[in-house]
Write a protein that holds these residues in place. Sequence first.
Motif, mmCIF file in Angstrom:
data_model
loop_
_atom_site.group_PDB
_atom_site.id
_atom_site.type_symbol
_atom_site.label_atom_id
_atom_site.label_comp_id
_atom_site.label_asym_id
_atom_site.label_seq_id
_atom_site.Cartn_x
_atom_site.Cartn_y
_atom_site.Cartn_z
ATOM 1 N N ARG A 17 -2.808 1.702 -10.698
ATOM 2 C CA ARG A 17 -2.153 1.697 -9.383
ATOM 3 C C ARG A 17 -3.000 2.439 -8.349
ATOM 4 N NH1 ARG A 17 3.689 3.573 -8.795
ATOM 5 N NH2 ARG A 17 3.247 2.789 -6.712
ATOM 6 N N VAL A 18 -3.574 3.551 -8.760
ATOM 7 C CA VAL A 18 -4.419 4.307 -7.843
ATOM 8 C C VAL A 18 -5.694 3.518 -7.539
ATOM 9 C CG1 VAL A 18 -5.758 6.443 -7.550
ATOM 10 C CG2 VAL A 18 -3.490 6.529 -8.602
ATOM 11 N N ARG A 19 -6.247 2.863 -8.580
ATOM 12 C CA ARG A 19 -7.453 2.061 -8.372
ATOM 13 C C ARG A 19 -7.183 0.937 -7.373
ATOM 14 N NH1 ARG A 19 -8.548 -1.405 -12.477
ATOM 15 N NH2 ARG A 19 -7.987 0.253 -13.928
ATOM 16 N N GLU A 20 -6.008 0.309 -7.510
ATOM 17 C CA GLU A 20 -5.623 -0.752 -6.565
ATOM 18 C C GLU A 20 -5.592 -0.236 -5.128
ATOM 19 O OE1 GLU A 20 -1.834 -2.556 -7.696
ATOM 20 O OE2 GLU A 20 -2.731 -3.054 -9.638
ATOM 21 N N VAL A 21 -4.999 0.959 -4.950
ATOM 22 C CA VAL A 21 -4.931 1.539 -3.597
ATOM 23 C C VAL A 21 -6.347 1.791 -3.063
ATOM 24 C CG1 VAL A 21 -4.236 3.555 -2.243
ATOM 25 C CG2 VAL A 21 -2.635 2.561 -3.898
ATOM 26 N N LEU A 22 -7.188 2.394 -3.915
ATOM 27 C CA LEU A 22 -8.553 2.719 -3.472
ATOM 28 C C LEU A 22 -9.344 1.467 -3.087
ATOM 29 C CD1 LEU A 22 -9.501 5.561 -5.999
ATOM 30 C CD2 LEU A 22 -9.120 5.803 -3.529
ATOM 31 N N ASN A 23 -9.004 0.334 -3.685
ATOM 32 C CA ASN A 23 -9.695 -0.924 -3.361
ATOM 33 C C ASN A 23 -8.984 -1.732 -2.276
ATOM 34 O OD1 ASN A 23 -11.848 -0.677 -5.194
ATOM 35 N ND2 ASN A 23 -10.507 -1.301 -6.876
ATOM 36 N N ASP A 24 -7.829 -1.242 -1.840
ATOM 37 C CA ASP A 24 -7.025 -1.985 -0.869
ATOM 38 C C ASP A 24 -7.677 -1.977 0.513
ATOM 39 O OD1 ASP A 24 -4.426 -3.261 -0.082
ATOM 40 O OD2 ASP A 24 -4.363 -1.484 1.202
ATOM 41 N N GLU A 25 -7.755 -3.155 1.111
ATOM 42 C CA GLU A 25 -8.430 -3.316 2.401
ATOM 43 C C GLU A 25 -7.792 -2.448 3.496
ATOM 44 O OE1 GLU A 25 -8.341 -7.326 3.909
ATOM 45 O OE2 GLU A 25 -10.134 -6.983 5.125
ATOM 46 N N ARG A 26 -6.448 -2.450 3.528
ATOM 47 C CA ARG A 26 -5.734 -1.698 4.546
ATOM 48 C C ARG A 26 -5.959 -0.189 4.353
ATOM 49 N NH1 ARG A 26 -0.823 0.549 5.772
ATOM 50 N NH2 ARG A 26 0.030 0.030 7.820
ATOM 51 N N TYR A 27 -5.821 0.283 3.099
ATOM 52 C CA TYR A 27 -6.028 1.708 2.811
ATOM 53 C C TYR A 27 -7.442 2.132 3.222
ATOM 54 C CZ TYR A 27 -6.783 6.059 0.265
ATOM 55 O OH TYR A 27 -7.108 7.359 -0.058
ATOM 56 N N LYS A 28 -8.432 1.322 2.855
ATOM 57 C CA LYS A 28 -9.835 1.678 3.153
ATOM 58 C C LYS A 28 -10.067 1.776 4.661
ATOM 59 C CE LYS A 28 -11.831 -1.388 0.313
ATOM 60 N NZ LYS A 28 -12.871 -2.113 -0.422
ATOM 61 N N ALA A 29 -9.482 0.816 5.403
ATOM 62 C CA ALA A 29 -9.661 0.819 6.859
ATOM 63 C C ALA A 29 -8.973 2.044 7.490
ATOM 64 C CB ALA A 29 -9.109 -0.470 7.457
ATOM 65 N N PHE A 30 -7.711 2.292 7.078
ATOM 66 C CA PHE A 30 -6.965 3.443 7.623
ATOM 67 C C PHE A 30 -7.666 4.758 7.288
ATOM 68 C CE2 PHE A 30 -2.510 2.446 9.144
ATOM 69 C CZ PHE A 30 -2.745 1.093 9.333
ATOM 70 N N LYS A 31 -8.218 4.842 6.091
ATOM 71 C CA LYS A 31 -8.932 6.044 5.646
ATOM 72 C C LYS A 31 -10.101 6.322 6.610
ATOM 73 C CE LYS A 31 -9.803 9.205 2.457
ATOM 74 N NZ LYS A 31 -8.920 10.370 2.450
ATOM 75 N N GLN A 32 -10.836 5.266 6.940
ATOM 76 C CA GLN A 32 -11.955 5.415 7.878
ATOM 77 C C GLN A 32 -11.473 5.785 9.271
ATOM 78 O OE1 GLN A 32 -15.354 3.032 8.219
ATOM 79 N NE2 GLN A 32 -15.133 2.071 6.219
ATOM 80 N N PHE A 33 -10.502 5.020 9.788
ATOM 81 C CA PHE A 33 -10.035 5.246 11.164
ATOM 82 C C PHE A 33 -9.483 6.667 11.340
ATOM 83 C CE2 PHE A 33 -8.916 0.425 11.480
ATOM 84 C CZ PHE A 33 -10.268 0.137 11.572
ATOM 85 N N THR A 34 -8.644 7.116 10.381
ATOM 86 C CA THR A 34 -8.017 8.430 10.543
ATOM 87 C C THR A 34 -9.017 9.574 10.318
ATOM 88 O OG1 THR A 34 -7.229 8.383 8.252
ATOM 89 C CG2 THR A 34 -5.661 7.675 9.951
ATOM 90 N N SER A 35 -10.223 9.241 9.861
ATOM 91 C CA SER A 35 -11.226 10.302 9.722
ATOM 92 C C SER A 35 -11.849 10.643 11.081
ATOM 93 C CB SER A 35 -12.316 9.893 8.720
ATOM 94 O OG SER A 35 -13.169 8.903 9.291
ATOM 95 N N VAL A 36 -11.506 9.855 12.105
ATOM 96 C CA VAL A 36 -12.010 10.132 13.454
ATOM 97 C C VAL A 36 -11.039 11.078 14.162
ATOM 98 C CG1 VAL A 36 -12.689 9.129 15.679
ATOM 99 C CG2 VAL A 36 -13.021 7.818 13.555
ATOM 100 N N PHE A 37 -11.558 12.172 14.736
ATOM 101 C CA PHE A 37 -10.751 13.128 15.482
ATOM 102 C C PHE A 37 -9.993 12.397 16.590
ATOM 103 C CE2 PHE A 37 -11.005 16.329 19.136
ATOM 104 C CZ PHE A 37 -9.912 17.074 18.715
ATOM 105 N N GLY A 38 -8.662 12.554 16.640
ATOM 106 C CA GLY A 38 -7.863 11.915 17.694
ATOM 107 C C GLY A 38 -7.264 10.581 17.270
ATOM 108 N N VAL A 39 -7.570 10.136 16.055
ATOM 109 C CA VAL A 39 -7.028 8.858 15.584
ATOM 110 C C VAL A 39 -6.006 9.108 14.473
ATOM 111 C CG1 VAL A 39 -7.549 6.607 14.564
ATOM 112 C CG2 VAL A 39 -9.174 7.670 16.148
ATOM 113 N N GLY A 40 -4.788 8.659 14.706
ATOM 114 C CA GLY A 40 -3.728 8.808 13.709
ATOM 115 C C GLY A 40 -3.303 7.461 13.158
ATOM 116 N N VAL A 41 -2.167 7.449 12.495
ATOM 117 C CA VAL A 41 -1.684 6.232 11.846
ATOM 118 C C VAL A 41 -1.374 5.126 12.878
ATOM 119 C CG1 VAL A 41 0.156 5.270 10.390
ATOM 120 C CG2 VAL A 41 -0.830 7.495 9.839
#
Length: 404
Positions: free
Chosen positions: A126-150
């Motif tokens: 289940r965790v592997r699926e999340v780590l490979n999930d397109e949406r999770y990967k994109a959100f992970k990148q976007f929220t790593s930018v200062f000022g960008v939330g969900v």
Amino acid sequence: CMEAGRPVDSELKYHLMEQRQSPPLNVPELEMPAFTATKVSQYSCQRKTTLNNYNKKFTDAFEVMAENYEFKESEIFCLEFLRAASLLKSLPFPVTRMKDIQGLPCMGDQVRDIIEEIIEEGESSRVREVLNDERYKAFKQFTSVFGVGVKTSEKWYRMGLRTVEEVKADKTLKLSKMQKAGFLYYEDLVSCVSKAEADAVSLIVKNAVCTFLPDALVTITGGFRRGKKIGHDIDFLITSPGPGEDDELLHKVIDLWKRQGLLLYCDIIESTFVKEQLPSRKVDAMDHFQKCFAILKLCQPRVDNSTCNTSKKLEMAEVKDWKAIRVDLVITPFEQYAYALLGWTGSRQFGRDLRRYASHERKMVLDNHALYDRRKRIFLKAGSEEEIFAHLGLDYVEPWERNA
Ligand code: DCT
Ligand code: MG
């Protein structure tokens, strides 16, 4: 117990773990403290959680699950995994069998399934699926930018954007001032702040504040106060025992840094605190202190180039000799300092549980400003964190034991 450097065979390890759970009568209490699963509190403020985490492979997995639920704005499931992660972080032994979590609070079905899979397979599908999930990967990148939330991530994802590079390249997007700074200093800000950098910034903050208010108290809070060796930012609390509140202090400090060329970004939030107001009931609500979210330019010492030849000097001039660092400054009235310190020291989960414990077990309302007793209808004054724990009827938990 164990001799350093000597490999422990699995049978001996098994034996030691059995002992830890039910110590034989002839072993003195101090040598082998009893561990009783059913006595472990569901509240992290009644546990000691140091940075010595025996269950990292489980807690990392839970934190991925929690983050994915946060991205889906599913708060209940997110909290379930954060609580489970926090509980396993407080255990004095590594979990190796399902029997080890028997009787523990915060171990729901979803959590147990993942623990079981990790024990049996070494990792969770289940965790592997999340780590490979397109949406999770994109959100992970976007929220790593200062000022960008969900919310912003959601918008960009729906527009078909998937990476930070794609967002950067899209010139039609309207970015906030904060997000612009976030992209401008992206590389520096994603690389963590070290303890040495935190100490260097601490000196800069103390020097600036004391130029204008010599008896001010400047305290580093957040993860660094809890003993962490790295962080994503540096948090400071500033107060002064002197008479009167100085609204100008923060502006003076910021102006000084501007003149010194040290300020890369700053957003000052004025105080919105209204006296006589009940503590805020909203969980995780922002407090009302005057504060500033800043990015400072930390100049890094570089090797002496006075003996270099001209071409070498030119070459070195092009090397960036500074790093952008996220700094939060919070100004608090002296009477509220202990409450602000407790809140800003964190961890986030520890703070959540303190507020939940206060409300559910003591009929009290706790926030970063005050503690209100709803039965007695009074605010409880505190000059130190110890006094707040005492008001709540809790044993004191040291900052380095609050890494829940
Ligand atoms: N906090 C708070 N109110 C806010 C924001 C934060 O009370 N509006 C508390 C919760 C934790 C603490 O302040 C510091 O926040 P972070 O810097 O986000 O967390 P940290 O524990 O310092 O972690 P990191 O190492 O990532 O900075
Ligand atoms: Mg921090």
